[in-house]
Write a protein that holds these residues in place. Structure first.
Motif, mmCIF file in Angstrom:
data_model
loop_
_atom_site.group_PDB
_atom_site.id
_atom_site.type_symbol
_atom_site.label_atom_id
_atom_site.label_comp_id
_atom_site.label_asym_id
_atom_site.label_seq_id
_atom_site.Cartn_x
_atom_site.Cartn_y
_atom_site.Cartn_z
ATOM 1 N N PRO A 53 -29.555 -44.619 -20.227
ATOM 2 C CA PRO A 53 -28.794 -45.849 -20.387
ATOM 3 C C PRO A 53 -27.553 -45.814 -19.509
ATOM 4 C CG PRO A 53 -28.378 -44.256 -22.260
ATOM 5 C CD PRO A 53 -29.388 -43.756 -21.711
ATOM 6 N N THR A 54 -27.032 -46.889 -19.277
ATOM 7 C CA THR A 54 -25.780 -46.971 -18.376
ATOM 8 C C THR A 54 -24.393 -47.076 -19.247
ATOM 9 O OG1 THR A 54 -26.889 -48.467 -16.857
ATOM 10 C CG2 THR A 54 -24.367 -48.616 -16.952
ATOM 11 N N SER A 61 -30.923 -49.135 -19.157
ATOM 12 C CA SER A 61 -30.383 -50.162 -19.735
ATOM 13 C C SER A 61 -29.223 -50.520 -19.821
ATOM 14 C CB SER A 61 -30.965 -49.907 -21.359
ATOM 15 O OG SER A 61 -30.088 -48.991 -21.851
ATOM 16 N N MET A 91 -18.823 -45.163 -32.870
ATOM 17 C CA MET A 91 -19.608 -45.875 -32.044
ATOM 18 C C MET A 91 -20.940 -46.481 -32.750
ATOM 19 S SD MET A 91 -19.319 -43.284 -28.782
ATOM 20 C CE MET A 91 -20.119 -44.254 -27.617
ATOM 21 N N SER A 96 -31.040 -42.016 -25.908
ATOM 22 C CA SER A 96 -30.860 -43.199 -26.342
ATOM 23 C C SER A 96 -29.748 -43.204 -27.569
ATOM 24 C CB SER A 96 -32.049 -43.623 -26.739
ATOM 25 O OG SER A 96 -31.753 -45.149 -27.377
ATOM 26 N N MET A 97 -28.714 -43.863 -27.341
ATOM 27 C CA MET A 97 -27.726 -43.784 -28.711
ATOM 28 C C MET A 97 -28.076 -44.888 -29.636
ATOM 29 S SD MET A 97 -23.542 -44.281 -28.388
ATOM 30 C CE MET A 97 -23.270 -42.398 -28.169
ATOM 31 N N TYR A 98 -28.585 -46.064 -29.055
ATOM 32 C CA TYR A 98 -28.869 -47.565 -29.923
ATOM 33 C C TYR A 98 -30.329 -47.649 -30.104
ATOM 34 C CZ TYR A 98 -23.766 -47.483 -29.652
ATOM 35 O OH TYR A 98 -22.388 -47.111 -29.466
ATOM 36 N N GLY A 99 -31.184 -47.046 -29.253
ATOM 37 C CA GLY A 99 -32.749 -47.390 -29.349
ATOM 38 C C GLY A 99 -33.356 -48.043 -28.574
ATOM 39 N N HIS A 100 -32.607 -48.606 -27.412
ATOM 40 C CA HIS A 100 -33.164 -49.644 -26.565
ATOM 41 C C HIS A 100 -34.106 -48.610 -25.550
ATOM 42 C CE1 HIS A 100 -30.069 -52.098 -28.004
ATOM 43 N NE2 HIS A 100 -30.842 -53.015 -27.904
ATOM 44 N N ILE A 101 -33.478 -47.559 -25.016
ATOM 45 C CA ILE A 101 -34.420 -46.581 -24.099
ATOM 46 C C ILE A 101 -35.374 -45.945 -24.879
ATOM 47 C CG2 ILE A 101 -33.725 -44.516 -22.913
ATOM 48 C CD1 ILE A 101 -32.839 -46.535 -21.279
ATOM 49 N N ALA A 124 -25.517 -53.201 -21.289
ATOM 50 C CA ALA A 124 -25.431 -54.139 -22.579
ATOM 51 C C ALA A 124 -25.193 -55.512 -21.732
ATOM 52 C CB ALA A 124 -23.981 -54.083 -22.856
ATOM 53 N N SER A 125 -24.795 -55.630 -20.659
ATOM 54 C CA SER A 125 -24.865 -56.993 -19.746
ATOM 55 C C SER A 125 -25.718 -57.152 -18.669
ATOM 56 C CB SER A 125 -23.478 -57.343 -19.290
ATOM 57 O OG SER A 125 -22.912 -56.254 -18.562
ATOM 58 N N GLY A 167 -24.315 -55.418 -15.599
ATOM 59 C CA GLY A 167 -23.462 -54.328 -15.801
ATOM 60 C C GLY A 167 -23.633 -52.906 -15.036
ATOM 61 N N TYR A 215 -20.533 -47.017 -17.431
ATOM 62 C CA TYR A 215 -19.790 -47.185 -16.341
ATOM 63 C C TYR A 215 -20.429 -47.320 -14.975
ATOM 64 C CZ TYR A 215 -16.621 -46.035 -20.212
ATOM 65 O OH TYR A 215 -15.911 -45.755 -21.270
ATOM 66 N N GLY A 216 -21.662 -47.405 -14.987
ATOM 67 C CA GLY A 216 -22.566 -47.795 -13.887
ATOM 68 C C GLY A 216 -23.222 -46.527 -13.465
#
Ligand SMILES: Cc1cc2nc3c(=O)[nH]c(=O)nc-3n(C[C@H](O)[C@H](O)[C@H](O)COP(=O)(O)O)c2cc1C
Length: 215
Positions: free
Chosen positions: A90-91, A126, A61, A21-26, A128-129, A132, A93-94
Motif C-alpha cells: 500500500p502507498t 493501493s 490508526m 495490508s493495514m485495512y484489507g485492500h491489499i 486512498a485517492s 495519490g 506518501y508515494g
C-alpha cells in the motif's frame, strides 16, 4: 554471485506473494493474485509482512488487517525458496510503508550473497485517492529489486480494463492497484480484481518460461 537455486516443482513455478495490508485492500487483491498464479499452474506461497508500529499507534490508526495476519510472516529466507515474488504494497506518501522497508533492511545477507539475483519480481499497490501515487509506489520500490538483481515484470496494457476510462479505477501498466478512499470505504472492484488475477497469471507464465528453460 549469481543465484543458482532451482525451485520449480516439476514445471510448476513457485511464486511468493508477500504483502502488507493495514485495512484489507491489499489483502483482497492478494487473494486474486494468488488465484491467478494457481490458474496458470503455479504454486502460490502467500506471506504477510510484519507490522512494526506500536499497538497504541495502530489503535489510533484504526488498523485491522495487519493485527491479524492470515498467512505466515515473511522472512528473508522465504524469498530464496521461490522462483519469483509479487509484492503487495500500500502507498505511504508515494512510496512503500516503513513495514516493507523494515523487511528489506533484513535482507542484507541475501544482498551480499546475491541470493535473489535472477529471480522475478512484481508489485501491486493501493492508495486512498485516485492520484495519490500508485505508479510512484511501484517506481520507488524498484531500488530494492534492482540492488538484489531481480527481473521486474510489469503487466503492460494486455488486460483491456487498463484502457477503460469509463469509471474510476486503479491498475496501471506497472501492476494492479485499487483506490481505497480516505476512510477505506471503497473496496476493490470486479474490474480491479480481474486485473489482479491477470497479473498473477501473466507473471506465472513469464516465470514458467524460465523454470522450463532450467530443466
Ligand atoms: C501514513 C499514511 C500515508 C499515506 N499516504 C498516502 C498517499 O501518499 N497517497 C494516497 O493516496 N494514500 C495514502 N495513504 C492511504 C493508504 O495508501 C491506504 O490506506 C492503503 O492503500 C489501503 O490499503 P490497505 O487497506 O491494504 O491497508 C496513506 C495512509 C497512511 C496511513
Amino acid at each position: 554471485m549469481a543465484a543458482t537455486t532451482t525451485t520449480g516443482a516439476g514445471a510448476k513455478p513457485v511464486i511468493a506473494v508477500p504483502f502488507y495490508s493495514m485495512y484489507g485492500h491489499i489483502a483482497t487483491l492478494a487473494e486474486e493474485v494468488i488465484a491467478g498464479i494457481e490458474a496458470a499452474g503455479g504454486i502460490a506461497k502467500p506471506y504477510f509482512i510484519a507490522e512494526t508500529l506500536p499497538a497504541e499507534v495502530l489503535e489510533k490508526m484504526h488498523a485491522g488487517a495487519s493485527l491479524k495476519p492470515k498467512y505466515p510472516l515473511l522472512e528473508p529466507a522465504h524469498l530464496t525458496e521461490v522462483d519469483g515474488f509479487i509484492f503487495g504494497i500500500p502507498t505511504r506518501y508515494g512510496r512503500a510503508p516503513a513495514q516493507v522497508s523494515a523487511f528489506f533492511d533484513k535482507t542484507g545477507g541475501l544482498w551480499a550473497s546475491q541470493a535473489l539475483n535472477g529471480k522475478y519480481a512484481a508489485t501491486f499497490t493501493s492508495t486512498a485517492s485516485q492520484h495519490g501515487g500508485q505508479e510512484l509506489t511501484h517506481l520507488t520500490t524498484m531500488p530494492f529489486f534492482v540492488h538484489h538483481g531481480c527481473i521486474y515484470v510489469p503487466i503492460g496494457y494486455k488486460e483491456p480494463y487498463l484502457s477503460d476510462n469509463g469509471e474510476v479505477h486503479g491498475a496501471s501498466p506497472w501492476g494492479v492497484s485499487t483506490v481505497a478512499n480516505g476512510d477505506g470505504s471503497r473496496v476493490p472492484t470486479e474490474g480491479e480484481k480481474r486485473v489482479a488475477r491477470f497479473q498473477g497469471e501473466h507473471f506465472t507464465k513469464i516465470v514458467a518460461q524460465a523454470v522450463r528453460g532450467r530443466q
